[in-house]
Design an enzyme around this catalytic site. Sequence first.
Site, mmCIF file in Angstrom:
data_model
loop_
_atom_site.group_PDB
_atom_site.id
_atom_site.type_symbol
_atom_site.label_atom_id
_atom_site.label_comp_id
_atom_site.label_asym_id
_atom_site.label_seq_id
_atom_site.Cartn_x
_atom_site.Cartn_y
_atom_site.Cartn_z
ATOM 1 N N ASP A 262 1.005 -1.002 -0.277
ATOM 2 C CA ASP A 262 0.213 -0.004 -0.272
ATOM 3 C C ASP A 262 1.086 0.984 0.073
ATOM 4 O O ASP A 262 1.951 1.591 0.243
ATOM 5 C CB ASP A 262 -1.210 0.194 1.336
ATOM 6 C CG ASP A 262 -2.488 0.800 0.559
ATOM 7 O OD1 ASP A 262 -2.410 1.590 -0.185
ATOM 8 O OD2 ASP A 262 -3.595 0.600 1.526
HETATM 9 C C1 BGC Z 1 -5.033 3.282 0.120
HETATM 10 C C2 BGC Z 1 -5.129 2.216 -1.153
HETATM 11 C C3 BGC Z 1 -4.724 3.311 -2.390
HETATM 12 C C4 BGC Z 1 -3.483 4.502 -2.574
HETATM 13 C C5 BGC Z 1 -3.470 4.836 -3.692
HETATM 14 C C6 BGC Z 1 -3.735 3.979 0.327
HETATM 15 O O1 BGC Z 1 -4.177 5.487 0.813
HETATM 16 O O2 BGC Z 1 -5.255 2.453 1.036
HETATM 17 O O3 BGC Z 1 -6.190 1.774 -0.717
HETATM 18 O O4 BGC Z 1 -5.046 2.103 -3.401
HETATM 19 O O5 BGC Z 1 -4.017 4.998 -1.088
HETATM 20 O O6 BGC Z 1 -3.840 5.406 -3.963
#
Ligand code: BGC
Length: 722
Positions: A262
């Site tokens: 993530d």
């Molecule tokens: C989120 C993800 C997301 C990523 C990119 C993170 O903060 O938890 O679900 O895909 O950001 O935007």
Amino acid sequence: MRKPHLLRIVLAGAFLFAFIKANAQQKTDPATEAKIESLLKQLTLAEKIKMIHGNSSFTSGGIERLGIPELVTSDGPHGVRPEHGRDWSLDNKGGDSSTYLPVGLTLASTWNPKLGYAFGSVLGSEAKFRGKDVILGPGINILRTPLNGRNFEYMSEDPYLISKMVVGYIKGVQDQGISACIKHYMANNQEVRRDGINVEMSERALREIYLPGFKAAVVEGGVNTLMGAYNRFRGEYCTYNDYLINKILKGEWGFKGLVMSDWGAIHSTKEALLGGADLEMGTDIGTPAKTFDEFYFANPALKMVQSGEVQESVIDEKVRRILRVMVKTNMIGAKRTPGAYATTEHAKVAKQVAEEGIILLKNQGNILPLNKTTIKSLAVIGANANRDNAMGGGSSQVRPKYEVTPLEGMQACVVNNTGIRFAQGYTIARNAKADEKLIAEAVDAAKKAKVAIVFGGWTHGYDYSKWSDNAYDAEGGDKPDMNMPFGQDELISQVIKANPNTIVVLFGGGPMDITKWEGKAKAILQVGYPGQEGGNAIAEVLFGDINPSGKLTFSWPKKLEDSPAHKLGEYPGDSINVHYKEDIFVGYRYFDTYKVKPQFAFGHGLSYTKFDYSDLQVSNTGKEVRVSFTVKNTGKTAGAEVVQGYVKDLKAAVKRPEKELKAFEKVFLKPGEAKQVFFPLSEDAFKYFDEKSMNWVLEPGQFEVLVGAASDDIKLKKKLQL
Ligand code: BGC
């Protein structure tokens, strides 16, 4: 019910093909592997390192001289995200208005896996058009507590329902030649302290509740990429948790794709390299980013390999996985078909998901559907009636081509000269209290109308930068409690007093405490966040053009204290750990077993017609248990019923839930029509995970098969011996 349109028929065909049973492990193809090995031989160590970390907010490094492009990712689960430049700010150059689909929770509320496929196809097609390679979805974390700010993005409290919905979604995306990314693996079930909270749970809870959706995504869905969660599990960060990634995901399930972090979930180099993470994304190195060489998987990783602390073969394996995804999705030496963007066909899918995902929770005296030819006056009350939601919620935001609000939908739907009077009723702002002036206006509108419809519930933030100010269903934070915000209890109670014919339509990613007025409202609907066509779909349900067929994918507790994570378990834990002491008793597994009456049960949802269940047959063929029964539409309206099959172990060596969902089908029936439904149940449907042998066990003895319209509305049951 509407007639099937062309898209539905085409997608149903593709769906059937997609559901041919997959083998227990992901497969590789010799030609692809040969191509990968040949590329790998030509890459220098520095080039390999370039490929395993982000080189902008949403891309990772490519190697131009070998024709290896950057890998371009995009959120999100319910629409291709607005364009970013190379950093975090939105481009705002236009050309990025996509189809805004209903959120994951609304999709799951359809209980229609074919719509999962259609939904994924829209995302895949639009991602391809926009030059994306990976869609960062679906999100399938378990709805463990009603408070999780991201429940709206996820699907259910039940692993079986998730497993069935997610496979279609993934196939839909990937049949377009784009990768899906299943997230967030694993136990990212709260936003509070998501960055580091350590989740402790039993092996049984892990296997029975928290893993099956991910396993189905990998083994049946063949998902190409997976995103590790921010949090820790049993002491190690999920993204490079040896047990979760190396042993279970890549070992037991034979995952051949790539594990990405993530955004900002990697906190070290060596542990992360060895723990199974393949691609580091989103690490915070300041804005604007100074240099991506500072990422853990950049210069620090290069140095570790050069010094011999980490073997180059570890890096090779990551590059192989990245290349495998690229070859599979025609990124190297091949051409992609163009994809399509914000088309009317895609809008139809958005509409259909909204239509089938709206849940009728209560309909006293059949106040619904409203008769649009006879109704002369309507009060439409509540800020949620004319609010756009697409840009809210955090990383799942979508810049929609258009978004129809409920007020616009109602205005378009009524005929003759029905007077619609709108009153705002409440103000959406964090900590806003009941507003006497707005309530007085709403009461006045309600008094003068035949019927009052209050649009309330939770809300998203409008704006990514301000999402924590006015949002309850949003990334980065949880809801403070289950109480309706902005003084809605006072508003709804006053409106009901002024007009007993009051209908309440609730937006939001899950339950809220409605005990103050639930008994007095004539009808209640739950609509989740229904996407760009939501306003039309809601209006058509209210006026009976659409017969509602959605069902709850979560149990709706009366009070937060009734929820198992809060009653038996811990939430949000201390500053370091959260113990899932409720174990496997999540959702209805708790409510049914511990005899706690929810406000609305898992699987509940009403229709404008009636269904009759009969003739349950249960036979054990030795290989599988065959269940069949008949469901008949005994009313005057065409409709669809989600028939649900549960199993119960009558005597077991371990404590088992009162019942567990093991089959369901959405059955479309004309008035008077009957259909025989078959539920083949494999042995697995009757097993539990035994912690002593670390294996699934089928304990011989008596079981019961239960068939019904909801977890608390079992119509037929039969015992059997296994
Ligand atoms: C989120 C993800 C997301 C990523 C990119 C993170 O903060 O938890 O679900 O895909 O950001 O935007």
